[in-house]
Structure formats: structure tokens, C-alpha cells
Design an enzyme around this catalytic site. Structure first.
Site, PDB file in Angstrom:
ATOM      1  N   HIS A   1       0.842  -1.194   0.000  1.00  0.00           N
ATOM      2  CA  HIS A   1       0.000   0.000   0.000  1.00  0.00           C
ATOM      3  C   HIS A   1       0.872   1.236   0.000  1.00  0.00           C
ATOM      4  O   HIS A   1       1.818   1.343   0.766  1.00  0.00           O
ATOM      5  CB  HIS A   1      -0.903   0.023   1.239  1.00  0.00           C
ATOM      6  CG  HIS A   1      -1.731   1.271   1.322  1.00  0.00           C
ATOM      7  ND1 HIS A   1      -2.879   1.450   0.578  1.00  0.00           N
ATOM      8  CD2 HIS A   1      -1.549   2.415   2.022  1.00  0.00           C
ATOM      9  CE1 HIS A   1      -3.377   2.643   0.839  1.00  0.00           C
ATOM     10  NE2 HIS A   1      -2.601   3.255   1.703  1.00  0.00           N
TER      11      HIS A   1
ATOM     12  N   ASP B   1     -15.237   2.995   8.506  1.00  0.00           N
ATOM     13  CA  ASP B   1     -14.232   3.942   8.008  1.00  0.00           C
ATOM     14  C   ASP B   1     -14.865   4.949   7.052  1.00  0.00           C
ATOM     15  O   ASP B   1     -14.530   6.134   7.076  1.00  0.00           O
ATOM     16  CB  ASP B   1     -13.086   3.201   7.311  1.00  0.00           C
ATOM     17  CG  ASP B   1     -12.097   4.184   6.684  1.00  0.00           C
ATOM     18  OD1 ASP B   1     -11.489   4.951   7.448  1.00  0.00           O
ATOM     19  OD2 ASP B   1     -11.948   4.194   5.443  1.00  0.00           O
TER      20      ASP B   1
END
Ligand code: URA
Ligand code: CA
Length: 433
Positions: free
Chosen positions: A82, A161
Site C-alpha cells: 500500500h 471507516d
């Protein structure tokens, strides 16, 4: 349990229990706890911070707020990478086939998203025929067969989230290490990887502009990952200037192909070898980083990485002959060079502004509804530390309009040329384990 008491506790700087964090995340996700209470809570976290244990509990609660991807049908250790985001970051296009060429399974879930250029999926879709509309079963089968596949985001991942991020956006609480770290890590963990390599960027084009902040974020994410049982490490890399030379979708695919042939820009190649060797090590395919790096470099030079790219493209419907004939990729109608206005050494290329210029050409999305022009973008001819003669090209603009004066102005304002010599920037600042 009452949300009021949880807010008060965090307001006073106390640590929350696992049960309190669960209560808050579950209640917020299902709508029982209102935005105004969560706003107050987020501001308390902003000022009071969270312990490493609280951050890990918060992340786990967010992961469990929605679906989780199950990659257990794929054999081997699944390692994901990531990046915290930057300008012209072409690494995923290179790393996926490169790491897979050493038999490390790469099951990549990716997005389109907003930004200076499209996401990994947009970039790959500039290859004629390539598509990511595959079922979960096909995805697993492809990774088992070819070691690499890319799929669009599916399922209801980390709804907590999504709600929290929207609320943070309007309450001035985005910029908080525990909140950023748990947000990023919850999405990675819900996506099913066993191990995670993080590329945390720092510099003018990065979310974390200061090195100290980037380190703090990296340490927070590594701690969360390791606490929840996912082997995690972070590389801190430079994003003051764009990575590699190409910024734009098809232009970055071309750059990725060149890199997979062993002819890529030095910085992009080096970062891919660094991130790739960390991935191969976490996947337990080698005993040392040096061994991983040597084997990856070998596969860039002997054609195996490129062969893996071709097999991957073909397996998802794409025309793999682009790897030998990149002119088959979408091309813009016009190119313009940007001549240097004086001689000297390039001392600054402000990544953010170069990204904005690419977006002005149509390479990225300003809103979710915007259409991307896959063919346009910018190719840098000079990087920081390079000498330049007056009149020499600093970069090439690829456009589908001849009216690019505003883009040129933006680019001239983003690049500085110094009279004295300037050192090239470091590419990698630190590794956090
Ligand atoms: N990116 C994320 O996904 N979450 C944050 O909180 C910040 C950046
Ligand atoms: Ca690039």
C-alpha cells in the site's frame, strides 16, 4: 454503556477498553450513535491521541464493521503493498507482475478513486480489452494459476471507516495519526492480505510533507498490523518530486512496461526493487533481502517479469502485444515540450503542482463522476539534480487540445532551476519494522 462516558474518558486523556471501542464503532456504524457525539469524540482523539493497544482495537472494530475478503483459497502467503499516495506512482503496475514472477501470489484489490491520475485499474484499462469485472471465484482461480490478478473493490468493506472519514473531513480531524493509521490499516486488513508492505511517502507531493510525520505514521501503521497478526513493515520514500518520469494513465503503463524490460527510470526501478524485495521476504520465498533483490533484478533483465506481465494482461482479456508494441496504447493528439528558460541545475519539481497540471490535461478525476482521458499527461525529461541548458526540454506535455498555455504556466511555476550544482534527493529515507 453510554457514548457520553466514552467521550468524557477520551477528553480527559484516559485509555479506552476494547469493549468501549467496540460499542462506539458498532453504534456509529448502525446509526445508534449520532454524528455530533462522534464529532466530539474525534476531536478528543485529535488532542489526546490513542495508545498502541487502542489503535489496534479501533482498527479491528472497523475491519469487523463490514465484509472481509477471504483469500484462504489462494495458496501461499499473500502479501499486499500500500502506498500513501503521490504523483505518478507507477509502482503497483510493476510490482504485481515482478513479485509474481518469483511465485509470490499477488491478489490485488484496487480502486479508481480521485486524484491527479486514475487509480491502478484506470491505468490498466488503457490496455485494450483489459477488464477487472471478474467474480471472486475467477479472481482466486487466476491468482492460483498465474500468481497475479487485479479486481475492483467488491463488497461492503469497512463501512465504519467510510462514515468516520466523511465526518473527519468536515470536522477538521483528518490530520490525526491514530485516525489515519487505523483508517488505512482497516482497509488493508479487510482486503485479506496475510502480510503488508507500506510505502509511506514524504515531501511536497505527499500526504505527510515532513519526514518526522511520515515516520510517526509509518510506526503507527506497522504497530497496528503486527498487533493484529499481519506481518507489516514500512518503507519511507521521497515524494517531493514525482516518482519516475511519466504522470498519466497510458503513459504510466508504457513506463511500467519499460521498467519491466529493465529500461525504466532509475528511481522507479530502485523503489520497485526495494518494495518488491520486502514483499518477497515477507512471503518467505527467500532468506535475505539481498537474495530477494538479486532475483527480482534478474527477472527484470531476463524477460521473466515482462512475460509475467503479458500473461497477467491476457488472463484478464487484455491485448498483451502492447508489451512489445506500446504504441498500441491510447495516444494524445498533441505533444508540446517545455523549454528551460535558463541554464543551470534543476533544484525543485513540486510534485503536487505537476499532478495538478496532469489533472488539468484530463488525466485524473476531480469528482467521482468525471471522465478520465487515458492518453494525456506529462513525461519529465529532467529530475532534481540534473543539469539543463537554456532551451532544452524539461518535460513533454501530451494533450488532446492545443490550448495548453495555462498548463505550461503551471508547470513553469512548479520547476526551479538554480545557478549552482544541486544534489539529487535521497529516494528512501528509512525502513520501519
Ligand atoms: N487515507 C485514508 O485512507 N485514510 C485517512 O485517514 C487518510 C488517508
Ligand atoms: Ca511515474
Amino acid at each position: 454503556m453510554r457514548m457520553y462516558d466514552i467521550i468524557e474518558k477520551k477528553r480527559d486523556g484516559e485509555n479506552l477498553s476494547k469493549e468501549e471501542i467496540r460499542f462506539f464503532i458498532d453504534g456509529y456504524t448502525n446509526g445508534d450513535i449520532p454524528d455530533y457525539q462522534v464529532s466530539a469524540f474525534l476531536m478528543s482523539v485529535f488532542f489526546r491521541d490513542m495508545s498502541e493497544a487502542e489503535r489496534a482495537e479501533l482498527t479491528t472494530a472497523m475491519v469487523e464493521s463490514g465484509d472481509q475478503v477471504d483469500l484462504s483459497a489462494i495458496s501461499g502467503i499473500k502479501v499486499d503493498k500500500h502506498s500513501t499516495g503521490g504523483v505518478g506512482d507507477t509502482t503497483t503496475l510493476i510490482l504485481a507482475p515482478l513479485v509474481a514472477s518469483l511465485d509470490v501470489p499477488v491478489a490485488k484489490m484496487s480502486g479508481r478513486g480521485l486524484g491527479h491520475t486514475g487509480g491502478t485499474i484506470d491505468k490498466l484499462e488503457s490496455v485494450p480489452g483489459f477488464h477487472v469485472e471478474i467474480s471472486s471465484e475467477e479472481f482466486v482461480d487466476l491468482v492460483n494459476q498465474n500468481k497475479v490478478a487485479v479486481v475492483g473493490q467488491t463488497g461492503n468493506l469497512t463501512p465504519a471507516d467510510k462514515k468516520l472519514y466523511s465526518l473527519r473531513d468536515v470536522t477538521a480531524t483528518v490530520n490525526s495519526i491514530p485516525l489515519i493509521a487505523s483508517s488505512i490499516m482497516s482497509k488493508k486488513i479487510a482486503s485479506g492480505a496475510d502480510a503488508i508492505v507500506l510505502d509511506v511517502k514524504t515531501g511536497a507531493g505527499a500526504f505527510m510533507k515532513e519526514l518526522g510525520d511520515a515516520k510517526e505514521l509509518a510506526e503507527a501503521m506497522v504497530s497496528i498490523g503486527n498487533r493484529v497478526g499481519r506481518n507489516t513493515m514500512a518503507v519511507i520514500s521521497d515524494m517531493s518530486q514525482p516518482l519516475g518520469n511519466a504522470i498519466g494513465n497510458a503513459l504510466e503503463v508504457r513506463e511500467a512496461i519499460e521498467t519491466l524490460q529493465g529500461n525504466g527510470p532509475q528511481d522507479l526501478t530502485d523503489l520497485c526493487l526495494e518494495l518488491g524485495s520486502q514483499m518477497v521476504l515477507l512471503a518467505n520465498k527467500v532468506d535475505t533481502l539481498d537474495e530477494a533483490r538479486d532475483r527480482l533484478a534478474e527477472n527484470l533483465n531476463n524477460g521473466k517479469a515482462l512475460e509475467q506481465f503479458k500473461a497477467f494482461i491476457a488472463s484478464q482479456g487484455g491485448d498483451s502485444t502492447v508489451a512489445d508494441h506500446p504504441d498500441l496504447l491510447p495516444q494524445a493528439s498533441y505533444t508540446f515540450d517545455l523549454p528551460a528558460e535558463k541554464s543551470g541545475t534543476v533544484s525543485e519539481i513540486i510534485a503536487d503542482n505537476i499532478g495538478t497540471a496532469a489533472m488539468m490535461l484530463g488525466a485524473g478525476r476531480a469528482t467521482k463522476e468525471s471522465e478520465i482521458d487515458l492518453s494525456v499527461g506529462i513525461v519529465l525529461r529532467k529530475k532534481i539534480g540534473d543539469p539543463v541548458q537554456k532551451g532544452e526540454s524539461l518535460l513533454t506535455i501530451h494533450a488532446n487540445t492545443s490550448a495548453v498555455d495555462n498548463v505550461k504556466d503551471k508547470l513553469y511555476a512548479s520547476i526551479s532551476i538554480a545557478d549552482e550544482a544541486v544534489e539529487a534527493l535521497p529516494l528512501i529515507y528509512d525502513n520501519i519494522t
